[in-house]
Write an enzyme that holds these catalytic residues in place. Structure first.
Site, short mmCIF file in Angstrom:
data_model
loop_
_atom_site.label_atom_id
_atom_site.label_comp_id
_atom_site.label_asym_id
_atom_site.label_seq_id
_atom_site.Cartn_x
_atom_site.Cartn_y
_atom_site.Cartn_z
N TRP A 190 -10.14 -23.79 38.90
CA TRP A 190 -10.32 -22.39 39.29
C TRP A 190 -11.01 -22.29 40.65
CZ3 TRP A 190 -15.09 -19.29 39.08
CH2 TRP A 190 -16.23 -20.05 38.84
N GLU A 198 -22.11 -24.50 33.20
CA GLU A 198 -21.72 -25.50 32.21
C GLU A 198 -22.91 -26.17 31.55
OE1 GLU A 198 -17.45 -26.62 34.33
OE2 GLU A 198 -19.22 -27.89 34.67
N GLN A 207 -24.95 -23.37 38.05
CA GLN A 207 -24.35 -22.64 39.16
C GLN A 207 -24.32 -21.15 38.82
OE1 GLN A 207 -20.48 -24.65 38.18
NE2 GLN A 207 -19.64 -22.78 39.05
#
Length: 762
Positions: free
Chosen positions: A354, A483, A596
Site C-alpha cells: 500500500w 503494526e 508509525q
C-alpha cells in the site's frame, strides 16, 4: 547511526573501504533504471561479506511459504523478487594473482554514486600478497536511454611492476536468493553461447517460466592484447582476455550488456534481440553512451529536482531519495510497480504494498506526466479479479487488495498483517480520489475508477458488523497502520477510511449518473450494485463507530488503547531502541508504543475533514509515543507538524525521512534501501514545508522555511502548468515555466501567475 558517506549535494561518496559494513555500503551505492538494477557490488571478486544482488523488474518466483499454509484462505506462497543472473561480473588477475580487495592491501579507496548523471564510479590502489601494486578506475551505469543496457569501463594501471592483466568477464546464472524458504534454485538454464569477446546466456524461472537473457560484448584497449580460454556452460559463460602492462601503463576494459525478458520479447527471439542491442551499444562506445546517460539525467532533474540552500545534508538526502525512486520506477511499464526495496535487496519479497498509493503516487503526480500516476492506478484495476478472489477466500464480498503481491494474488504470510491490515483498501480508494482531484481526469472514474471503488465498498460493507446494543457498525479483529498492535477492535483509521470510501464511492456513482448515464447504468448492471446497496452504505456511513475519549479530546487508536501504560518514548532508556531489535514481540504488542502514524494517517489523508485543534490534540497525544520504526512514519509527522507550526519537529522528522538510509536510522539498511518511504522526504517539503494542497481544483500553498535554510525550491506539474516554487526567508516566488495564466491560493490570498512569468509573495 552509521554514516559511511561524505555529505555532498550531488554525490554519495565513500572515502574508504568498510569491510565490516560492506553490505550497508552496497545498499547505499545501488543503481538502476526502472527496469532493472543492482546493489553496489564490486565487479571483481570479493571474498569478504557481501550480498550480491541483481534484480529484473516483473520477474518473480512463488516461494512456498513455511507457515500457515494449512489454514483456510492462507496464501500458499510468498512472492520473491528474484536475484537474477550476475551479468556485471569481471574477474581480474595480475599475472596469476586474482584481485580481491578483501585479501589485497587497500592503500586508497573511493566509491562515488553520481546522482546528477546516473553512474557509479570507483577508484582504488591496492597491493597484492606478492607486492604488485595497481590503481584502478571503474565506472558503470544502467542506461535510462535504453533500459536494456548496462555499460562498464574498467581501467587498471601498473604502479610498480611489469606483467599481464587478465580480464575474465562472465555471466553467471547459478545464483540464489538469500531469503529462499527452502533453499531452492529458482532458475534453470535455457540457452548459452560464448566465444571470444562475446557471450549470451538465457535462464528461465521455475514455476513462473519467465525467460531472462543477458548478452555481453567486450573490448580491451592496451598493449599486447591476447584472447584466452572461453567457457560455455549451461548456467555460466565467460572468456579471458589479457593485456601487457609495463610500469605506469594502463589497460582499459569495456563490458557492454543487454538484458531482455520474455515480458516484452518472444522467448525464441530473446538471444538475437539481446545480441543486436548490445552490438549496437558497443559500436556506439562507452563515452557516447555515458554522454547520452548524462544528458538524460540532467533533463530528468530539470523536472524533478528539489533544491535546498544552506543545508547540504538535507539537500543530499532529498536528491538521493528522488534519484533512487527514479532508479526503481519510471512509469513507462504499467505492469511494474514500486517495491519496498526496489532493486536493492530481497527483503519484503513482493513488488507492491500500500506504500505505492499512500506515499509514492503524490510524488509521481507532481513530478512526472499524469500518465505515470494513471499507470499506477491501472495496475490495481488490472488486478481487480485477483482482489475479488482474495476477499472470497475469506468468505467476504467485493475486493480485498493484497498486502503484498506480484500479480494481484495475496502473497504475504503473516496472518495479522495479511488478513487484518485491511486499511490498504482505503489507501487505494484514496489514491483514486487523489489522482482525480489533482489532475481533473474524471474520465478515469468511468473507465476504471468506479469499478475499483464499488468492489472495495462491497468489501467494507461485508466486513463490518452491526452492534445493536450500541446502534453502531464496528470493525473487529484488524491491524491498523501501527503494526505494534495486532488483532484489535475498531482501529480508528480503518473505520474512518472504510466510511470515507463508501462516501466517496456514492459521490462518484452520483457523478456518473448525472454526467455519464449510459456508462452508469452499464456499470451498475455489470457490477450488480443496487439501490439497496447504496442505502446500506449510507447506513454504515451514518452509524460507523469511532473510538473517542471525551476527556482527552482525541480519537482512540483502538478500543483498548487507554488500557495501556501510556509512556513517552523520551522516557525510555535509549538502549531499548529500536524496540523491534531489543524487545520481545509480546512486550511490544502490550506496550503503548506506535511504529508509525495511525490515527495521524487519517488526519493526513482526510486533512480537510478535521480542525486544526483536532489535529493538534491528536498529534500532541500520539507523537510522543511513536518510535518511528517504520520508514513510512516520519514524513506524515513532518507534514502535520508543519501545518501545526511545530517547525522544529517538522524539520527533525524531515531530516529523518530524508536521511533514513544514508544515516541508517533504523539499523537495517544493509538489507536494502527503503524505496517507497523515500517519497516521504519529497512529501515533507512539498506537502509539509510548502503546505501544498489541491482544493476544489485550486492549487494552494501555505509555506514556511526552516530557520537554518536560506531557501528551497521545487517544481510541480499541475494540469498543464509547470511551476517552480521557491521559498526563502523573505518571500515565496512562484514562476510559471510552461502553461497559460492561472490563479494560485497562498495563505488564503489569490494570486495570478502569468504565462512565462512569476509572482512574488512577501
Amino acid at each position: 547511526m552509521k554514516q559511511l558517506c561524505k555529505v555532498d549535494e550531488w554525490k554519495i561518496i565513500e572515502e574508504q573501504i568498510h569491510p565490516d559494513q560492506n553490505r550497508l555500503a552496497e545498499s547505499l551505492m545501488s543503481i538502476g533504471n526502472g527496469q532493472m538494477g543492482m546493489r553496489g557490488n564490486f565487479e571483481e571478486s570479493y571474498s569478504g561479506d557481501t550480498h550480491l544482488g541483481t534484480y529484473v523488474g516483473g520477474v518473480y518466483y512463488p516461494d512456498k511459504t513455511r507457515v500457515g499454509w494449512w489454514k483456510n484462505g492462507y496464501p500458499e506462497y510468498f512472492a520473491k523478487v528474484l536475484n537474477a543472473m550476475d551479468f556485471t561480473g569481471i574477474c581480474v588477475f595480475i599475472d596469476e594473482e586474482e584481485l580481491d580487495l578483501h585479501v589485497w592491501k587497500v592503500v586508497h579507496f573511493q566509491r562515488v554514486l553520481n546522482m546528477k548523471h546516473g553512474y557509479l564510479q570507483r577508484e582504488f590502489e591496492a597491493v597484492s600478497p606478492e607486492g604488485k601494486k595497481i590503481s584502478a578506475n571503474v565506472t558503470r551505469f544502467f542506461s535510462i536511454v535504453d533500459s536494456s543496457l548496462v555499460a562498464i569501463k574498467y581501467e587498471v594501471t601498473s604502479k610498480n611492476f611489469e606483467g599481464n592483466v587478465t580480464f575474465q568477464p562472465y555471466i553467471d546464472g547459478d545464483v540464489r536468493n538469500e531469503d529462499a524458504n527452502y533453499d531452492e534454485d529458482f532458475w534453470m538454464p535455457v540457452y548459452h553461447h560464448a566465444s571470444e569477446n562475446e557471450a549470451v546466456l538465457t535462464m528461465r524461472t521455475r514455476k513462473t517460466a519467465f525467460d531472462v537473457t543477458a548478452a555481453m560484448v567486450t573490448e580491451v584497449n592496451g598493449n599486447g592484447v591476447t584472447n584466452g580460454q572461453v567457457t560455455n556452460q549451461d548456467e555460466y559463460v565467460d572468456h579471458k582476455v589479457s593485456a601487457h602492462l609495463s610500469e605506469n601503463a594502463t589497460a582499459t576494459f569495456y563490458k557492454y550488456i543487454s538484458v531482455m525478458t520474455s515480458r516484452h520479447v518472444e522467448k525464441s527471439a530473446l538471444p538475437d534481440a539481446a545480441k543486436e542491442r548490445v552490438a549496437k551499444a558497443s559500436h556506439n562506445g562507452f563515452e557516447s553512451l555515458l554522454k547520452a546517460q548524462t544528458e538524460a539525467w540532467e533533463e530528468r532533474w530539470n523536472h524533478a529536482d528539489v533544491t535546498i540552500q544552506g543545508d547540504v545534508s538535507a539537500q543530499q538526502g532529498i536528491r538521493y531519495n528522488i534519484f533512487q525512486l527514479y532508479n526503481t520506477y519510471t512509469g513507462e511499464d504499467a505492469e511494474l510497480n514500486i517495491g519496498p526495496k526496489g532493486f536493492t535487496g530481497e527483503k519484503y519479497g513482493g513488488s507492491t504494498y500500500w506504500d505505492t498509493e499512500a506515499y509514492c503516487l503524490p510524488f509521481y503526480l507532481s513530478t512526472a506526466d499524469a500518465s505515470v500516476a494513471r499507470n499506477l492506478l491501472i495496475y490495481r484495476h488490472r488486478q481487480l479479479g485477483k482482489a475479488k478472489e482474495n476477499a472470497e477466500k475469506l468468505g467476504l464480498k467485493g475486493a480485498l487488495y493484497p498486502m503484498v503481491t506480484m500479480n494481484g494474488e495475496e502473497s504475504h504470510n503473516e496472518w495479522e498483517i495479511t488478513f487484518e491490515e485491511i486499511h490498504r483498501n482505503g489507501a487505494i480508494a484514496h489514491a483514486i480520489w487523489n489522482y482525480v482531484n489533482y489532475t481533473g481526469d474524471t474520465d478515469y472514474l468511468n473507465e476504471y475508477g468506479y469499478e475499483v471503488l464499488a468492489e472495495i465498498s462491497k468489501f467494507w460493507a461485508s466486513r463490518v458488523n452491526f452492534n445493536p446494543r450500541k446502534g453502531k457498525y464496528m470493525m473487529l479483529g484488524v491491524t491498523g497502520p501501527n503494526e505494534y498492535e495486532n488483532n484489535v477492535n475498531n482501529n480508528w483509521h480503518t473505520n474512518r477510511m472504510a466510511a470515507w470510501t463508501l462516501e466517496y464511492t456514492l459521490s462518484v456513482a452520483l457523478y456518473l449518473e448525472n454526467n455519464h448515464p449510459k456508462t452508469s447504468f452499464e456499470l451498475k448492471q455489470r457490477l450488480g450494485v443496487t439501490e439497496d446497496d447504496f442505502d446500506h452504505w449510507k447506513d454504515i456511513i451514518e452509524k460507523m463507530y469511532y473510538p473517542y475519549d471525551e476527556q482527552l479530546g482525541v480519537f482512540l487508536q483502538q478500543d483498548g488503547f487507554l488500557d495501556k501504560d501510556l509512556i513517552h518514548v523520551a522516557d525510555l532508556d535509549e538502549n531499548h531502541l529500536p524496540l523491534n531489535q531489543n524487545w520481545s514481540w509480546d512486550r511490544i504488542l502490550r506496550s503503548c508504543f506506535i511504529k508509525q502514524a495511525d490515527v495521524l494517517q487519517s488526519l493526513y489523508f482526510l486533512n480537510d475533514r478535521f480542525s486544526k485543534e483536532e489535529k493538534q490534540r491528536n498529534f500532541d497525544f500520539y507523537e510522543p509515543m511513536t518510535v518511528h520504526e517504520s520508514s513510512l512514519s516520519p514524513c506524515v509527522h513532518s507534514i502535520l507538524a508543519s501545518e501545526l507550526g511545530y517547525e522544529h519537529k517538522a524539520y527533525e522528522m524531515y531530516l529523518r525521512t530524508a536521511r533514513l538510509d544514508l544515516d541508517n536510522y533504523n539499523n537495517d539498511t544493509e538489507d536494502g534501501l527503503h524505496i517507497t518511504s523515500m517519497a516521504g522526504s519529497w512529501l515533507s517539503i512539498v506537502h509539509g514545508f510548502a503546505g501544498m494542497r489541491v482544493v476544489k481544483g485550486e492549487l494552494e500553498f501555505s509555506p514556511f522555511i526552516p530557520k537554518d535554510w536560506d531557501n528551497y525550491s521545487f517544481k510541480i506539474n499541475f494540469r498543464g502548468h509547470l511551476l517552480n516554487v521557491m521559498v526563502d526567508q523573505q518571500a515565496t516566488i512562484i514562476t510559471q515555466e510552461e502553461g497559460s495564466l492561472f490563479t494560485v491560493n497562498v495563505k488564503g490570498e489569490i494570486y495570478e501567475v502569468p504565462e512565462n512569468g512569476k509572482v512574488i509573495i512577501d
